[in-house]
Design a protein around this motif. Sequence first.
Motif, PDB file in Angstrom:
ATOM      1  N   UNK A   1      -0.688  19.647 -20.197  1.00 18.99           N
ATOM      2  CA  UNK A   1       0.730  20.261 -19.968  1.00 18.99           C
ATOM      3  C   UNK A   1       1.768  19.490 -19.215  1.00 18.99           C
ATOM      4  N   UNK A   2       1.765  19.563 -18.121  1.00 21.38           N
ATOM      5  CA  UNK A   2       1.775  19.066 -17.392  1.00 21.38           C
ATOM      6  C   UNK A   2       1.071  17.495 -16.339  1.00 21.38           C
ATOM      7  N   UNK A   3       2.139  17.219 -15.882  1.00 18.45           N
ATOM      8  CA  UNK A   3       1.411  16.179 -14.518  1.00 18.45           C
ATOM      9  C   UNK A   3       3.108  16.345 -13.648  1.00 18.45           C
ATOM     10  N   UNK A   4       2.595  15.528 -12.073  1.00 18.77           N
ATOM     11  CA  UNK A   4       3.325  15.852 -11.851  1.00 18.77           C
ATOM     12  C   UNK A   4       2.765  14.705 -10.074  1.00 18.77           C
ATOM     13  N   UNK A   5       3.014  13.914  -9.575  1.00 17.97           N
ATOM     14  CA  UNK A   5       2.668  12.967  -8.836  1.00 17.97           C
ATOM     15  C   UNK A   5       4.418  12.298  -7.808  1.00 17.97           C
ATOM     16  N   UNK A   6       3.198  13.065  -6.355  1.00 20.89           N
ATOM     17  CA  UNK A   6       3.941  12.289  -5.514  1.00 20.89           C
ATOM     18  C   UNK A   6       3.191  11.035  -5.006  1.00 20.89           C
ATOM     19  N   UNK A   7       4.461   9.903  -4.287  1.00 18.47           N
ATOM     20  CA  UNK A   7       4.114   8.851  -3.435  1.00 18.47           C
ATOM     21  C   UNK A   7       5.242   8.685  -2.716  1.00 18.47           C
ATOM     22  N   UNK A   8       4.434   8.523  -0.892  1.00 24.03           N
ATOM     23  CA  UNK A   8       4.577   7.702   0.072  1.00 24.03           C
ATOM     24  C   UNK A   8       4.360   6.490   0.446  1.00 24.03           C
ATOM     25  N   UNK A   9       5.200   5.706   1.544  1.00 25.36           N
ATOM     26  CA  UNK A   9       4.907   5.091   2.454  1.00 25.36           C
ATOM     27  C   UNK A   9       3.278   5.048   3.188  1.00 25.36           C
ATOM     28  N   UNK A  10       2.478   4.515   3.800  1.00 29.46           N
ATOM     29  CA  UNK A  10       1.624   4.774   4.272  1.00 29.46           C
ATOM     30  C   UNK A  10       2.208   5.428   5.469  1.00 29.46           C
TER      31      UNK A  10
ATOM     32  N   UNK B   1       0.835  -1.096   0.361  1.00 27.80           N
ATOM     33  CA  UNK B   1      -0.235   0.019  -0.379  1.00 27.80           C
ATOM     34  C   UNK B   1       0.957   1.142  -0.066  1.00 27.80           C
ATOM     35  N   UNK B   2       0.538   2.451  -1.024  1.00 30.05           N
ATOM     36  CA  UNK B   2       1.339   3.329  -1.112  1.00 30.05           C
ATOM     37  C   UNK B   2      -0.100   4.900  -0.474  1.00 30.05           C
ATOM     38  N   UNK B   3       0.708   5.735  -0.966  1.00 35.69           N
ATOM     39  CA  UNK B   3       0.138   7.314  -0.546  1.00 35.69           C
ATOM     40  C   UNK B   3       0.232   7.998  -1.612  1.00 35.69           C
ATOM     41  N   UNK B   4      -0.545   8.257  -2.603  1.00 39.39           N
ATOM     42  CA  UNK B   4       0.216   8.659  -3.910  1.00 39.39           C
ATOM     43  C   UNK B   4      -0.861   9.786  -4.537  1.00 39.39           C
ATOM     44  N   UNK B   5      -0.664  10.826  -4.687  1.00 45.34           N
ATOM     45  CA  UNK B   5      -1.869  11.356  -5.329  1.00 45.34           C
ATOM     46  C   UNK B   5      -1.023  12.858  -6.937  1.00 45.34           C
ATOM     47  N   UNK B   6      -1.888  12.841  -7.468  1.00 52.88           N
ATOM     48  CA  UNK B   6      -1.582  14.209  -8.778  1.00 52.88           C
ATOM     49  C   UNK B   6      -1.699  15.049  -8.801  1.00 52.88           C
ATOM     50  N   UNK B   7      -1.404  15.992  -9.798  1.00 54.20           N
ATOM     51  CA  UNK B   7      -1.590  16.991 -10.531  1.00 54.20           C
ATOM     52  C   UNK B   7      -1.592  17.507 -11.165  1.00 54.20           C
ATOM     53  N   UNK B   8      -2.690  17.637 -12.008  1.00 49.42           N
ATOM     54  CA  UNK B   8      -2.379  17.592 -13.605  1.00 49.42           C
ATOM     55  C   UNK B   8      -2.736  19.206 -14.461  1.00 49.42           C
ATOM     56  N   UNK B   9      -1.974  20.058 -14.839  1.00 53.48           N
ATOM     57  CA  UNK B   9      -2.194  21.168 -15.451  1.00 53.48           C
ATOM     58  C   UNK B   9      -2.618  20.311 -17.136  1.00 53.48           C
ATOM     59  N   UNK B  10      -4.111  21.025 -17.820  1.00 51.00           N
ATOM     60  CA  UNK B  10      -4.176  20.719 -18.928  1.00 51.00           C
ATOM     61  C   UNK B  10      -5.336  22.443 -19.879  1.00 51.00           C
ATOM     62  N   UNK B  11      -5.511  22.355 -21.209  1.00 52.50           N
ATOM     63  CA  UNK B  11      -5.886  23.364 -21.330  1.00 52.50           C
ATOM     64  C   UNK B  11      -6.756  23.052 -23.112  1.00 52.50           C
ATOM     65  N   UNK B  12      -8.156  22.861 -22.981  1.00 53.50           N
ATOM     66  CA  UNK B  12      -8.969  23.052 -23.837  1.00 53.50           C
ATOM     67  C   UNK B  12      -8.832  23.086 -25.226  1.00 53.50           C
ATOM     68  N   UNK B  13      -8.883  22.404 -26.063  1.00 51.44           N
ATOM     69  CA  UNK B  13      -8.186  22.188 -27.122  1.00 51.44           C
ATOM     70  C   UNK B  13      -9.038  21.831 -28.290  1.00 51.44           C
ATOM     71  N   UNK B  14     -10.261  21.689 -27.898  1.00 48.77           N
ATOM     72  CA  UNK B  14     -11.454  21.857 -28.585  1.00 48.77           C
ATOM     73  C   UNK B  14     -12.589  21.812 -27.819  1.00 48.77           C
ATOM     74  N   UNK B  15     -12.819  22.970 -27.623  1.00 50.59           N
ATOM     75  CA  UNK B  15     -14.059  23.940 -27.138  1.00 50.59           C
ATOM     76  C   UNK B  15     -15.135  22.957 -27.560  1.00 50.59           C
ATOM     77  N   UNK B  16     -15.620  22.578 -28.920  1.00 52.21           N
ATOM     78  CA  UNK B  16     -17.066  22.053 -28.617  1.00 52.21           C
ATOM     79  C   UNK B  16     -17.154  20.946 -28.113  1.00 52.21           C
TER      80      UNK B  16
END
Length: 226
Positions: A206-215, A128-143
């Motif tokens: 555009x960007x993806x960052x992930x941080x993971x730690x043990x319980x 088991x691990x704890x992990x979280x992600x932060x993702x930055x994105x932009x809209x490429x197809x508004x429709x």
Amino acid sequence: MDSGSQALSEALRSSFVVVRFVMLVLVVVFFVSGIFTVREGERAIKLRFGKPMGQGEQALLGPGLHWSWPYPIEEFRKIPISAVQTVESTVGWYMTTREQELAGTEPPPNPSLNPVADGYLLTADGNIIHSRASVQFRISDPINYVFDFSSASNAVQNAVDNALLWAASRFTVDQAIRQDQIGFRDAVWRRLETLLREQNLGVTVEQCSVRSIPPRQLRDAFENVL
């Protein structure tokens, strides 16, 4: 015509002048209310009775002044196509708040994880691990982003959650938190892009960052092993 009738006639004429003036003002206000501005980095979609006017790129209005019939005949939606938006996945993180983390006042870990409140991920070797992600994105197809989903941002959030769970099942605990952190992040990123493409969400990562730690309950044990 007596004086009373004449006064009444003049009063009616004056009233009609006022009514015509008020109606003219209302007509002007009605048309002016349909003017809207699209800023740089934005696009707008004009709807008539709820349906977009035009297909594909032709339905998008660029920067500048535009006009539409006032609601409920027409309406418009602005879309920030150049703005970078952020979603965070805490599906694999323990219960805490951003304020507590910044202040260094996180509650101490319970003797065991509470599955109602604490998130976690299962690794390929059954740990088991704890992990979280932060993702930055932009809209490429508004429709697609606006009309194909009731809440596209929630769909992006779900895709990030899925990518974390999927990647964790393919890495051992040591690889995810120590030996191959970049590889783990890249796996999350690739899985996320695959899901976004399959669901045709109309966004670009555009960007993806992930941080993971043990319980936290096992932090000392992990440090002793290292």
